[in-house]
Design a protein around this motif. Structure first.
Motif, PDB file in Angstrom:
ATOM      1  N   UNK A 133     -24.532 -11.221  66.449  1.00  0.00           N
ATOM      2  CA  UNK A 133     -23.625 -10.434  65.666  1.00  0.00           C
ATOM      3  C   UNK A 133     -23.284  -8.942  66.222  1.00  0.00           C
ATOM      4  N   UNK A 134     -22.064  -8.409  66.277  1.00  0.00           N
ATOM      5  CA  UNK A 134     -21.914  -7.025  66.844  1.00  0.00           C
ATOM      6  C   UNK A 134     -21.763  -6.054  65.701  1.00  0.00           C
ATOM      7  N   UNK A 135     -22.107  -4.859  65.807  1.00  0.00           N
ATOM      8  CA  UNK A 135     -21.943  -3.710  65.001  1.00  0.00           C
ATOM      9  C   UNK A 135     -21.684  -2.442  65.677  1.00  0.00           C
ATOM     10  N   UNK A 136     -21.104  -1.349  65.211  1.00  0.00           N
ATOM     11  CA  UNK A 136     -21.016  -0.084  65.854  1.00  0.00           C
ATOM     12  C   UNK A 136     -22.039   0.942  65.445  1.00  0.00           C
ATOM     13  N   UNK A 137     -21.783   2.103  66.018  1.00  0.00           N
ATOM     14  CA  UNK A 137     -22.642   3.516  65.742  1.00  0.00           C
ATOM     15  C   UNK A 137     -23.703   3.385  66.738  1.00  0.00           C
ATOM     16  N   UNK A 138     -24.661   4.482  65.964  1.00  0.00           N
ATOM     17  CA  UNK A 138     -25.815   4.891  66.906  1.00  0.00           C
ATOM     18  C   UNK A 138     -26.643   4.068  66.162  1.00  0.00           C
ATOM     19  N   UNK A 139     -27.144   2.918  66.602  1.00  0.00           N
ATOM     20  CA  UNK A 139     -27.945   1.978  66.135  1.00  0.00           C
ATOM     21  C   UNK A 139     -29.443   2.633  65.983  1.00  0.00           C
ATOM     22  N   UNK A 140     -30.110   2.444  64.747  1.00  0.00           N
ATOM     23  CA  UNK A 140     -31.456   2.750  64.521  1.00  0.00           C
ATOM     24  C   UNK A 140     -32.311   1.349  63.906  1.00  0.00           C
ATOM     25  N   UNK A 141     -33.495   1.372  63.851  1.00  0.00           N
ATOM     26  CA  UNK A 141     -34.254   0.253  63.499  1.00  0.00           C
ATOM     27  C   UNK A 141     -33.975  -0.339  62.330  1.00  0.00           C
ATOM     28  N   UNK A 142     -33.385   0.477  61.189  1.00  0.00           N
ATOM     29  CA  UNK A 142     -32.864   0.005  59.905  1.00  0.00           C
ATOM     30  C   UNK A 142     -31.654  -0.822  60.119  1.00  0.00           C
ATOM     31  N   UNK A 143     -30.698  -0.423  60.914  1.00  0.00           N
ATOM     32  CA  UNK A 143     -29.507  -1.053  61.255  1.00  0.00           C
ATOM     33  C   UNK A 143     -29.924  -2.509  61.957  1.00  0.00           C
ATOM     34  N   UNK A 144     -30.828  -2.392  62.782  1.00  0.00           N
ATOM     35  CA  UNK A 144     -31.060  -3.696  63.359  1.00  0.00           C
ATOM     36  C   UNK A 144     -31.751  -4.750  62.500  1.00  0.00           C
ATOM     37  N   UNK A 145     -32.575  -4.339  61.512  1.00  0.00           N
ATOM     38  CA  UNK A 145     -33.086  -5.083  60.560  1.00  0.00           C
ATOM     39  C   UNK A 145     -32.065  -5.722  59.530  1.00  0.00           C
ATOM     40  N   UNK A 146     -31.076  -4.708  59.224  1.00  0.00           N
ATOM     41  CA  UNK A 146     -29.940  -5.176  58.406  1.00  0.00           C
ATOM     42  C   UNK A 146     -29.030  -6.397  59.038  1.00  0.00           C
ATOM     43  N   UNK A 147     -28.784  -6.147  60.099  1.00  0.00           N
ATOM     44  CA  UNK A 147     -27.729  -6.858  60.644  1.00  0.00           C
ATOM     45  C   UNK A 147     -28.502  -8.253  61.080  1.00  0.00           C
ATOM     46  N   UNK A 148     -29.895  -8.108  61.347  1.00  0.00           N
ATOM     47  CA  UNK A 148     -30.603  -9.594  61.462  1.00  0.00           C
ATOM     48  C   UNK A 148     -30.608 -10.352  59.960  1.00  0.00           C
ATOM     49  N   UNK A 149     -31.083  -9.556  59.097  1.00  0.00           N
ATOM     50  CA  UNK A 149     -31.031 -10.105  57.725  1.00  0.00           C
ATOM     51  C   UNK A 149     -29.722 -10.865  57.358  1.00  0.00           C
ATOM     52  N   UNK A 150     -28.536 -10.161  57.632  1.00  0.00           N
ATOM     53  CA  UNK A 150     -27.095 -10.770  57.395  1.00  0.00           C
ATOM     54  C   UNK A 150     -26.791 -11.811  58.071  1.00  0.00           C
ATOM     55  N   UNK A 151     -27.167 -11.745  59.716  1.00  0.00           N
ATOM     56  CA  UNK A 151     -27.061 -12.868  60.443  1.00  0.00           C
ATOM     57  C   UNK A 151     -27.651 -14.168  59.898  1.00  0.00           C
ATOM     58  N   UNK A 152     -29.086 -13.855  59.484  1.00  0.00           N
ATOM     59  CA  UNK A 152     -29.769 -15.103  59.090  1.00  0.00           C
ATOM     60  C   UNK A 152     -29.153 -15.511  57.936  1.00  0.00           C
ATOM     61  N   UNK A 153     -28.745 -14.801  56.801  1.00  0.00           N
ATOM     62  CA  UNK A 153     -28.028 -15.304  55.751  1.00  0.00           C
ATOM     63  C   UNK A 153     -26.767 -16.260  56.075  1.00  0.00           C
ATOM     64  N   UNK A 154     -26.064 -15.717  57.045  1.00  0.00           N
ATOM     65  CA  UNK A 154     -24.854 -16.559  57.562  1.00  0.00           C
ATOM     66  C   UNK A 154     -25.307 -17.847  57.938  1.00  0.00           C
ATOM     67  N   UNK A 155     -26.227 -17.917  58.823  1.00  0.00           N
ATOM     68  CA  UNK A 155     -26.851 -19.343  59.499  1.00  0.00           C
ATOM     69  C   UNK A 155     -27.567 -19.937  58.716  1.00  0.00           C
TER      70      UNK A 155
END
Length: 189
Positions: A133-155
């Motif tokens: 899954x793709x996202x923008x901005x200057x990514x930090x640890x919290x962003x990666x955790x959030x994106x991983x959680x959202x991707x897990x929910x979709x899958x």
């Protein structure tokens, strides 16, 4: 150091070879299933530090290697994305451990330059299939955790993936302020 800066600003950028197998998504989260080529990678592992701090230590080492701090003294060119493996705890937070993976450009795959820094290892990695899954901005640890959680929910209920590791990726140099591309990759099982 000059070789590293010259390479970042004027060098070629090669994309890590992959093939999109399928796409999907729910609500505001879309993803691709990709088959990513294996090959030789320059790796740096950092432990006992939070992810953002560990990246600040590991990335300059990789960039120096790419820029010519190696036995051949040559800049080898960039590949994107640069990925780093993170290791989630049961609660979704990340362990204080990461491993940066920089794919060696194709022209050096058969004989990569040997890193001058002993903390950089050249490793062979098999091909992997990921959900990305793709996202923008200057990514930090919290962003990666959030994106991983959202991707897990979709899958959930439709795909299987490893729970002990996932990859965070970046495509852009730090001086690029807009249109940044980051991804989270869950490794298919």
């Amino acid at each position: 150091m000059l070789g590293m800066v010259r390479n970042l600003l004027f060098g070629s950028v090669e994309t890590w070879p992959w093939q999109v197998l399928s796409t999907g998504g729910k609500e505001d989260v879309s993803y691709e299933e990709r088959a990513c080529e294996g090959g030789k990678f320059a790796t740096v592992e950092v432990t006992n530090k939070p992810v953002d701090e560990a990246l600040r230590e590991a990335m300059p080492k990789v960039m120096k290697y790419v820029g010519g701090t190696n036995d051949k003294g040559i800049g080898i060119g960039m590949t994107v994305p640069i990925s780093f493996a993170v290791f989630p705890n049961e609660d979704g937070s990340l362990q204080k451990k990461l491993k940066v993976w920089f794919r060696i450009p194709n022209q050096f795959q058969s004989n990569p330059p040997v890193p001058s820094d002993e903390s950089i290892k050249i490793e062979e990695r098999e091909s992997i299939t990921v959900y990305s899954t793709q996202f923008g901005g200057y990514a930090k640890e919290a962003d990666y955790i959030t994106q991983a959680r959202q991707l897990r929910a979709v899958l959930e209920g439709t795909a299987t993936y490893r729970g002990d590791i996932y990859f965070c990726t970046g495509y852009d140099p730090p001086m690029k302020p807009y249109g940044r591309r980051n991804e989270v990759w869950l490794v298919k099982t």
